[in-house]
Write an enzyme that holds these catalytic residues in place. Structure first.
Site, PDB file in Angstrom:
ATOM      1  N   LYS A  26      -4.412  -1.960   0.911  1.00 55.01           N
ATOM      2  CA  LYS A  26      -4.156  -0.550   0.594  1.00 55.01           C
ATOM      3  C   LYS A  26      -3.456   0.102   1.780  1.00 55.01           C
ATOM      4  O   LYS A  26      -3.862  -0.104   2.928  1.00 55.01           O
ATOM      5  CB  LYS A  26      -5.483   0.177   0.310  1.00 55.01           C
ATOM      6  CG  LYS A  26      -5.368   1.700   0.161  1.00 55.01           C
ATOM      7  CD  LYS A  26      -4.618   2.138  -1.084  1.00 55.01           C
ATOM      8  CE  LYS A  26      -4.397   3.648  -1.135  1.00 55.01           C
ATOM      9  NZ  LYS A  26      -3.586   4.064  -2.305  1.00 55.01           N
TER      10      LYS A  26
ATOM     11  N   CYS B 233       5.260   6.919  -0.617  1.00 55.96           N
ATOM     12  CA  CYS B 233       4.113   7.487  -1.330  1.00 55.96           C
ATOM     13  C   CYS B 233       4.466   8.881  -1.836  1.00 55.96           C
ATOM     14  O   CYS B 233       4.809   9.753  -1.047  1.00 55.96           O
ATOM     15  CB  CYS B 233       2.886   7.586  -0.432  1.00 55.96           C
ATOM     16  SG  CYS B 233       1.530   8.482  -1.234  1.00 55.96           S
TER      17      CYS B 233
HETATM   18  C1  DHB Z   1      -0.488   6.340  -3.040  1.00 54.00           C
HETATM   19  C2  DHB Z   1       0.486   6.137  -3.991  1.00 54.00           C
HETATM   20  C3  DHB Z   1       1.608   5.413  -3.672  1.00 54.00           C
HETATM   21  O1  DHB Z   1       2.587   5.176  -4.574  1.00 54.00           O
HETATM   22  C4  DHB Z   1       1.742   4.902  -2.398  1.00 54.00           C
HETATM   23  O2  DHB Z   1       2.833   4.211  -2.083  1.00 54.00           O
HETATM   24  C5  DHB Z   1       0.772   5.107  -1.447  1.00 54.00           C
HETATM   25  C6  DHB Z   1      -0.347   5.834  -1.771  1.00 54.00           C
HETATM   26  C7  DHB Z   1      -1.684   7.111  -3.366  1.00 54.00           C
HETATM   27  O3  DHB Z   1      -1.559   8.094  -4.105  1.00 54.00           O
HETATM   28  O4  DHB Z   1      -2.763   6.780  -2.863  1.00 54.00           O
END
Ligand code: DHB
Length: 310
Positions: free
Chosen positions: A44, A129
């Site tokens: 993550k 993101c």
């Molecule tokens: C999140 C969503 C994304 O597309 C990303 O690249 C990183 C984080 C999120 O909302 O947590």
């Protein structure tokens, strides 16, 4: 023989999770690594400190498998948690350590920590993101993208790649590729979700997620054509030593095959992994193998980048 290589890293399978799905906790990361059908795992996207993310509901699956919308807001256990995880892990599978600082300085600080650590996997710098209120996607700011890569490669020596947002104009493919080609990137990962879509619940006339008044990143079948275009356009433009991870709209073995035709080396599964769970990797690899067998191909090298135009 469904394998791939990025620099000195060998992947015995080409499928893995897309960052954000099944990779926030050590239990989830372990599950992806333990699958017989994954070639790697990506963590993550980490920020320096732990984050709870946006208020719920923040993830929604559209009817009929059309796709997903999410505005998670970078919930993660914090950089040190993932550093501790990868340091303690004994696995032959490569690990992608994803970082998504909320500023250039946060990213540079985390890159210094990764450079100084014993971690010997790959690093994915997330420039895309869409879900943190007030924080635009760096990947849509070409100057900022070049600036952070310039600062990063001034000291960073480990294999580094970038996670890109989808682009929608030929000029943008040209411009981003010209910038990326200035740097010794190990890979680019395309695409992140199509940012800031809107989904409406037809019975109540309300948005389906709470953050950002319902705006969120779109994934799944809805984004496949955009993903393939980005993989293809970047493969056409990037130096051959920059490998491509294809992400977006993968729900069948045919979708994996299409990403490879467009030039993907590895293929990630996001929405469909969230929907179907860890067994998706076995199903997709078997469906891909059937297609290859039917077409008489023995290796992915027979397919990679071999999209025909008329
Ligand atoms: C999140 C969503 C994304 O597309 C990303 O690249 C990183 C984080 C999120 O909302 O947590």
């Amino acid at each position: 023989q469904l394998t791939a290589d990025i620099q000195n890293y060998h992947f015995n399978h080409i499928l893995l999770n897309a960052a954000g799905v099944m990779c926030q906790t050590s239990t989830e990361l372990d599950a992806v690594l333990a699958s017989e059908y994954t070639g790697a795992v990506v963590t993550k996207s980490a920020t320096p400190l732990v984050r709870p993310g946006n208020p719920a509901p923040r993830y929604y699956e559209l009817n009929n498998g059309l796709g997903t919308i999410n505005s998670m807001g970078l919930p993660n256990e914090g950089f040190d948690y993932y550093m501790n995880y990868v340091s303690a892990k004994e696995t032959y599978k490569p690990i992608f350590f994803s970082i998504a600082g909320l500023s250039k300085q946060e990213n540079i600080t985390m890159l210094h920590q990764l450079q100084d650590a014993d971690f010997d996997g790959l690093i994915e710098l997330n420039l895309s993101c869409p879900n943190v209120p007030g924080k635009p996607q760096t990947g849509y700011d070409f100057e900022a993208t070049e600036q952070i890569l310039t600062e990063a490669f001034a000291f960073f020596k480990k294999p580094l790649g970038v996670k890109l947002p989808p682009y929608f104009d030929i000029v943008h493919f040209d411009d981003i590729a010209a910038i990326l080609n200035k740097f010794p990137l190990a890979f680019v990962n395309t695409i992140n979700s199509i940012g800031n879509g809107l989904v409406i619940d037809q019975t109540t006339d309300t948005v389906v997620i709470k953050p950002k008044a319902g705006f969120g990143g779109i994934g799944g079948t809805l984004v496949k054509a955009t993903a393939l275009a980005n993989v293809r356009a970047l493969r056409d433009r990037l130096n051959t030593n920059i490998k491509i991870i294809g992400t977006g709209g993968v729900t069948t073995g045919r979708d994996v095959y299409d990403h490879i035709l467009c030039g993907a080396d590895l293929v990630e599964v996001g929405s469909q992994l969230a929907i179907e769970g860890i067994t998706v990797f076995e199903r997709l690899e078997k469906e891909l193998t059937e297609i290859l067998t039917k077409k008489g191909y023995h290796s992915l090298d027979d397919v990679r980048g071999q999209l025909k135009i008329i």
